[in-house]
Design a protein around this motif. Sequence first.
Motif, PDB file in Angstrom:
ATOM      1  N   ASP A  81      47.919  78.267  -6.346  1.00  0.00           N
ATOM      2  CA  ASP A  81      48.542  77.241  -6.700  1.00  0.00           C
ATOM      3  C   ASP A  81      47.833  76.656  -7.239  1.00  0.00           C
ATOM      4  N   CYS A  86      52.745  76.623 -13.496  1.00  0.00           N
ATOM      5  CA  CYS A  86      53.943  75.861 -13.225  1.00  0.00           C
ATOM      6  C   CYS A  86      54.332  74.890 -11.430  1.00  0.00           C
ATOM      7  N   SER A  87      53.273  75.515 -10.714  1.00  0.00           N
ATOM      8  CA  SER A  87      53.495  74.680  -9.401  1.00  0.00           C
ATOM      9  C   SER A  87      52.940  73.530  -9.365  1.00  0.00           C
ATOM     10  N   LYS A  88      53.456  72.608  -8.849  1.00  0.00           N
ATOM     11  CA  LYS A  88      53.186  71.147  -7.841  1.00  0.00           C
ATOM     12  C   LYS A  88      52.181  70.523  -8.124  1.00  0.00           C
ATOM     13  N   PRO A  90      48.745  69.013  -8.132  1.00  0.00           N
ATOM     14  CA  PRO A  90      48.270  68.239  -9.444  1.00  0.00           C
ATOM     15  C   PRO A  90      47.005  67.877  -9.973  1.00  0.00           C
ATOM     16  N   THR A 241      52.795  65.004  -9.692  1.00  0.00           N
ATOM     17  CA  THR A 241      54.112  66.390 -10.713  1.00  0.00           C
ATOM     18  C   THR A 241      54.408  65.702 -11.919  1.00  0.00           C
ATOM     19  N   SER A 263      58.341  65.797 -16.859  1.00  0.00           N
ATOM     20  CA  SER A 263      57.104  66.420 -16.073  1.00  0.00           C
ATOM     21  C   SER A 263      56.576  66.975 -16.680  1.00  0.00           C
ATOM     22  N   THR A 265      55.178  69.637 -15.793  1.00  0.00           N
ATOM     23  CA  THR A 265      55.101  71.264 -16.021  1.00  0.00           C
ATOM     24  C   THR A 265      56.294  71.992 -16.746  1.00  0.00           C
ATOM     25  N   GLN A 273      62.751  74.193 -14.747  1.00  0.00           N
ATOM     26  CA  GLN A 273      63.333  72.882 -13.951  1.00  0.00           C
ATOM     27  C   GLN A 273      64.315  73.767 -13.024  1.00  0.00           C
TER      28      GLN A 273
END
Length: 273
Positions: A81, A86-88, A90, A241, A263, A265, A273
């Motif tokens: 990640d 695009c991962s969540k 931080p 995020t 957001s 990302t 999204q």
Amino acid sequence: GDTVYAFDLELRVTKSRTWPGLGPCTAALRWLERYYCLHGTRFQRFDPRTGEVHPGYPRDLRDYFIPCPGRAGHGNASWGDAGNGCSKMPFQALLSDDTGRIYAFRGGLSFRLDSWQDGHHAWPLGQTWPGLEGEVDAAFAWDGRTYLIQGSQVSIFLSEQGHRRVLGYPRPLQEELGVPSADAAFTCPGSAHLYLITGDRIRLVDLTQMPRHVGEPVPLPHGHVDGAMCTKDGVFLFDGTGYHRYPSVAQLLEARQPAPPQSITADFFHCPQ
């Protein structure tokens, strides 16, 4: 061969030098402050001042510059990640430098965000910041230099012709800025005012003063932030995020409630999204 010819635009003269170990190069290119020598299907990354080849080269063009079916690629998947924009997961720090370049840091990797030429790929820290390893906790830029904070230490890199670490660094953050650590840091374009964030407090440091002293802590409308940066578009505080944007430092310091979350990302990586 291993001879390089440099043309001086002001003096209108050509000078030659020898870079043993680099050539021959059938092509050479500069890409986002990185310099490459290509020969056949192999390439090397080199220092544009000395011709010295970076560790870990040569490498195969087909694993980096050309997507070829059936080849393993250069290992982004192994970063999990942390290497997926695009991962969540931080981000630990973000940075906008004097030239407008924007970087995001997490898990020992960095992303270049201001240019689509980079494709928003993750790179090991040492690829952009030679000699740097580990995680970056906070980052800011001032006077042609980039400050990368790791725990109680800070490293300074010169921004021209790639990033070169200033001799004598890393050194204790307490000696450099007057604080033992920081969760986030930012300077705004054209300003020598550094803002350091720890927990829910922000403090001011005038970078032109030596020795440097931190101002009194001022409360923020945030209990915690992972990173911060300031651009011509305002001040950005990053948490998990999401991020919160304030039009100016003054409006951040006057705020009693957090700005609406947005957001990371979607807006910085253009992820679906």
